[in-house]
Design a protein around this motif. Structure first.
Motif, PDB file in Angstrom:
ATOM      1  N   THR A  26     -50.222   4.558  14.363  1.00 60.70           N
ATOM      2  CA  THR A  26     -50.855   5.840  14.641  1.00 60.70           C
ATOM      3  C   THR A  26     -52.308   5.797  14.177  1.00 60.70           C
ATOM      4  N   PRO A  27     -53.257   6.063  15.094  1.00 64.90           N
ATOM      5  CA  PRO A  27     -54.663   6.107  14.657  1.00 64.90           C
ATOM      6  C   PRO A  27     -54.887   7.228  13.649  1.00 64.90           C
ATOM      7  N   ARG A  28     -55.736   6.936  12.653  1.00 70.69           N
ATOM      8  CA  ARG A  28     -56.088   7.932  11.631  1.00 70.69           C
ATOM      9  C   ARG A  28     -57.605   7.926  11.476  1.00 70.69           C
ATOM     10  N   PRO A  29     -58.238   9.069  11.575  1.00 69.85           N
ATOM     11  CA  PRO A  29     -59.706   9.111  11.452  1.00 69.85           C
ATOM     12  C   PRO A  29     -60.183   8.506  10.128  1.00 69.85           C
ATOM     13  N   GLY A  30     -61.091   7.548  10.239  1.00 73.46           N
ATOM     14  CA  GLY A  30     -61.688   6.937   9.053  1.00 73.46           C
ATOM     15  C   GLY A  30     -60.791   5.985   8.285  1.00 73.46           C
ATOM     16  N   LYS A  31     -59.582   5.720   8.810  1.00 73.44           N
ATOM     17  CA  LYS A  31     -58.645   4.825   8.132  1.00 73.44           C
ATOM     18  C   LYS A  31     -58.020   3.877   9.158  1.00 73.44           C
ATOM     19  N   PRO A  32     -57.426   2.783   8.688  1.00 73.75           N
ATOM     20  CA  PRO A  32     -56.701   1.919   9.627  1.00 73.75           C
ATOM     21  C   PRO A  32     -55.494   2.649  10.213  1.00 73.75           C
ATOM     22  N   ARG A  33     -55.014   2.164  11.317  1.00 72.58           N
ATOM     23  CA  ARG A  33     -53.808   2.727  11.925  1.00 72.58           C
ATOM     24  C   ARG A  33     -52.649   2.625  10.945  1.00 72.58           C
ATOM     25  N   TYR A  34     -51.741   3.600  11.055  1.00 72.33           N
ATOM     26  CA  TYR A  34     -50.567   3.593  10.190  1.00 72.33           C
ATOM     27  C   TYR A  34     -49.334   3.189  10.987  1.00 72.33           C
ATOM     28  N   SER A  35     -48.574   2.244  10.437  1.00 72.16           N
ATOM     29  CA  SER A  35     -47.270   1.875  10.981  1.00 72.16           C
ATOM     30  C   SER A  35     -46.282   1.808   9.823  1.00 72.16           C
ATOM     31  N   PRO A  36     -45.058   2.309  10.031  1.00 75.06           N
ATOM     32  CA  PRO A  36     -44.060   2.184   8.967  1.00 75.06           C
ATOM     33  C   PRO A  36     -43.621   0.734   8.764  1.00 75.06           C
ATOM     34  N   VAL A  37     -43.960  -0.146   9.717  1.00 75.31           N
ATOM     35  CA  VAL A  37     -43.631  -1.575   9.605  1.00 75.31           C
ATOM     36  C   VAL A  37     -44.923  -2.371   9.853  1.00 75.31           C
ATOM     37  N   PRO A  38     -45.788  -2.477   8.830  1.00 76.49           N
ATOM     38  CA  PRO A  38     -47.104  -3.105   9.022  1.00 76.49           C
ATOM     39  C   PRO A  38     -47.037  -4.541   9.539  1.00 76.49           C
ATOM     40  N   LYS A  39     -46.025  -5.308   9.144  1.00 71.97           N
ATOM     41  CA  LYS A  39     -45.907  -6.692   9.612  1.00 71.97           C
ATOM     42  C   LYS A  39     -45.726  -6.737  11.133  1.00 71.97           C
TER      43      LYS A  39
END
Length: 195
Positions: A26-39
């Motif tokens: 999920t894109p987040r303003p000013g931050k890296p995208r968020y995923s519950p499974v980053p790998k």
């Protein structure tokens, strides 16, 4: 027996959701995208980078399970089928349908990136996902069902696109009335009308 087709629809929905929210994040303003499974997100974005630079081909599938991205994809599919296995005693056809869907997903995805011309013709929605200017659309791989339902199917080239929202070759005697019906009821689908 109704469990098998229900599983196919369910699997397509999971495919759409996992691709959009886990693999892309999920894109987040000013931050890296968020995923519950980053790998998985890291693996998938590397897959995107490779595919964009090799005209849709991914050599990782040639390497098989020795490739960490392929291994991650197979492990994720096995984990999903392990979860659906819990339903086996009460919904055997549903469970078998999810096994079939997971196997078909891997086969179709792998083949499309090993044989780009096949992929471009057989699953144009996934080709568009990778090669279109907007890679945050066209989330389905095996069939475009949930992309149509969720309004995320964006066609880069309508002449190369699927001719109906089922993503299945149908005789025109069935396809034309189906598309007319869908265009009338769901104008946002914008299916080709012939005949």
């Amino acid at each position: 027996m109704i469990g098998f087709p229900v599983a196919l629809i369910f699997a397509n929905g999971v495919e759409w959701y996992a691709h959009k929210y886990i693999l892309h994040g999920t894109p987040r303003p000013g931050k890296p995208r968020y995923s519950p499974v980053p790998k998985s997100m890291k693996s998938h974005w590397q897959h995107h980078k490779i595919v964009r630079t090799t005209d849709y081909h991914d050599e990782g599938y040639e390497e098989g399970l020795s490739n960490w991205r392929t291994r991650n994809e197979v492990t994720s599919l096995l984990a999903l089928t392990a979860v659906t296995s819990l339903a086996l005693p009460v919904a055997p056809f549903f469970t078998l349908g999810t096994y079939y869907a997971a196997g078909r997903y891997f086969y179709v995805h792998r083949r499309s990136h090993l044989e780009p011309e096949w992929g471009k013709k057989a699953i144009p929605w996934h080709y568009d996902h990778h090669m279109n200017t907007n890679q945050d659309a066209n989330w389905c791989v095996t069939r475009p069902w949930f992309d149509y339902i969720m309004g995320t199917r964006i066609k880069a080239n309508p002449e190369l696109a699927e001719s109906n929202p089922l993503g299945i070759n149908l005789p025109s005697i069935i396809e034309n009335p189906l598309n007319r019906f869908l265009n009338k009821r769901f104008p946002q689908l914008r299916m080709n009308q012939q005949g």
